[in-house]
Design a protein around this motif. Structure first.
Motif, mmCIF file in Angstrom:
data_model
loop_
_atom_site.group_PDB
_atom_site.id
_atom_site.type_symbol
_atom_site.label_atom_id
_atom_site.label_comp_id
_atom_site.label_asym_id
_atom_site.label_seq_id
_atom_site.Cartn_x
_atom_site.Cartn_y
_atom_site.Cartn_z
ATOM 1 N N TYR A 1 0.814 -1.212 0.000
ATOM 2 C CA TYR A 1 0.000 0.000 0.000
ATOM 3 C C TYR A 1 0.853 1.270 0.000
ATOM 4 N N HIS A 2 2.158 1.146 -0.149
ATOM 5 C CA HIS A 2 3.041 2.306 -0.085
ATOM 6 C C HIS A 2 3.362 2.815 -1.447
ATOM 7 N N PRO A 3 3.796 4.042 -1.556
ATOM 8 C CA PRO A 3 3.582 5.119 -0.612
ATOM 9 C C PRO A 3 2.219 5.791 -0.855
ATOM 10 N N ASP B 1 -7.141 10.228 0.900
ATOM 11 C CA ASP B 1 -5.896 9.477 0.793
ATOM 12 C C ASP B 1 -5.457 9.500 -0.665
ATOM 13 N N VAL B 2 -4.231 9.951 -0.908
ATOM 14 C CA VAL B 2 -3.666 9.967 -2.257
ATOM 15 C C VAL B 2 -2.614 8.867 -2.329
ATOM 16 N N ARG B 3 -2.891 7.860 -3.144
ATOM 17 C CA ARG B 3 -1.947 6.751 -3.315
ATOM 18 C C ARG B 3 -1.013 7.116 -4.458
ATOM 19 N N HIS B 4 0.252 7.137 -4.184
ATOM 20 C CA HIS B 4 1.243 7.630 -5.146
ATOM 21 C C HIS B 4 1.382 6.727 -6.362
ATOM 22 N N LEU B 5 1.001 5.470 -6.207
ATOM 23 C CA LEU B 5 1.002 4.539 -7.332
ATOM 24 C C LEU B 5 -0.002 3.434 -7.049
ATOM 25 N N LEU B 6 -0.399 2.785 -8.105
ATOM 26 C CA LEU B 6 -1.363 1.690 -7.966
ATOM 27 C C LEU B 6 -0.555 0.415 -7.787
#
Length: 183
Positions: free
Chosen positions: A66-68, A87-92
C-alpha cells in the motif's frame, strides 16, 4: 459553505479523529473510504503507519504493497473541525488499487455531507497528486453513490468503465487529468 484545508495527520488531531471515526461507525459505516485504513486501527498506531506511508517507509510485509500514500484530514478553516479524510496513493501498487481503489479515496463524515466538502476535498487531493507528479489519476465509486459520481464529474472525471466491485456491487471507474481538472 466553509473552506476546508487538507492537512497531514498529527497527534493533535486524535480527539477529533476519534470523534469522526465514531460518527461513521454509529452511522453503520464500517469502512471509512480514503482513511488510509484508519477504520482498522486505533489512532496512535494508525498515525505511525500513515507517517511511514507518506515518507515511503514500508511498515509491514502484509501491508507493504500500500506504499507510498499520503493521508489527509479535511479540516474546516472556520473552526478546525474535521469534516472528512482523503488518501492519495502515489502509485497503484497492487491488484485492488489497480482495479478498484484507484489513486484517490475520500469520505465526508455523515453529518457534513451535501455541503460541498467532497468536491473541495477531491479538488485539493488532485492538486496534491499533480504536485507529486501524477498526471492522470484513477478515482472510483459505487454506481449508486450519486454524490460521489457528481463530485468526480465536477472535478473533471471521465468515466472509463463500469464493472462489479469486489463485493458484487456495480461501480464506476473514472480518470482525471490533474493538469486540466476543474479543481
Amino acid at each position: 459553505m466553509d473552506k476546508i484545508n487538507l492537512v497531514f495527520p498529527a497527534a493533535s488531531h486524535k480527539e477529533g479523529a476519534e470523534e469522526l471515526k465514531s460518527e461513521f461507525f454509529a452511522n453503520n459505516e464500517q469502512i471509512i473510504h480514503g482513511s488510509g485504513l484508519y477504520d482498522r486501527f486505533e489512532f496512535d498506531p494508525w498515525l505511525e503507519i500513515a507517517t511511514k506511508r507518506r515518507n515511503g517507509i514500508k511498515f509491514s510485509d502484509d501491508w507493504g504493497s500500500y506504499h507510498p500514500s499520503t493521508c489527509f484530514f479535511a479540516i474546516r478553516e472556520s473552526d478546525g473541525y474535521i469534516v472528512g479524510m482523503a488518501d492519495v496513493r502515489h502509485l497503484l501498487a497492487n491488484h485492488f488499487l489497480k482495479n478498484y481503489g484507484g489513486h484517490i479515496g475520500y469520505s465526508v463524515r455523515p453529518s457534513e455531507r451535501r455541503k460541498g466538502y467532497a468536491t473541495q476535498m477531491l479538488g485539493e487531493a488532485l492538486k496534491y497528486a499533480a504536485s507529486i507528479g501524477l498526471g492522470k489519476v484513477m478515482v472510483s465509486c459505487y454506481e449508486d453513490n450519486i454524490g460521489s459520481v457528481k463530485t468526480i464529474l465536477n472535478c473533471g472525471g471521465v468515466l472509463s468503465e463500469s464493472k462489479l466491485f469486489a463485493d458484487g456491487k456495480p461501480m464506476n471507474v473514472y480518470w482525471v487529468d490533474t493538469q486540466t481538472s476543474k479543481s
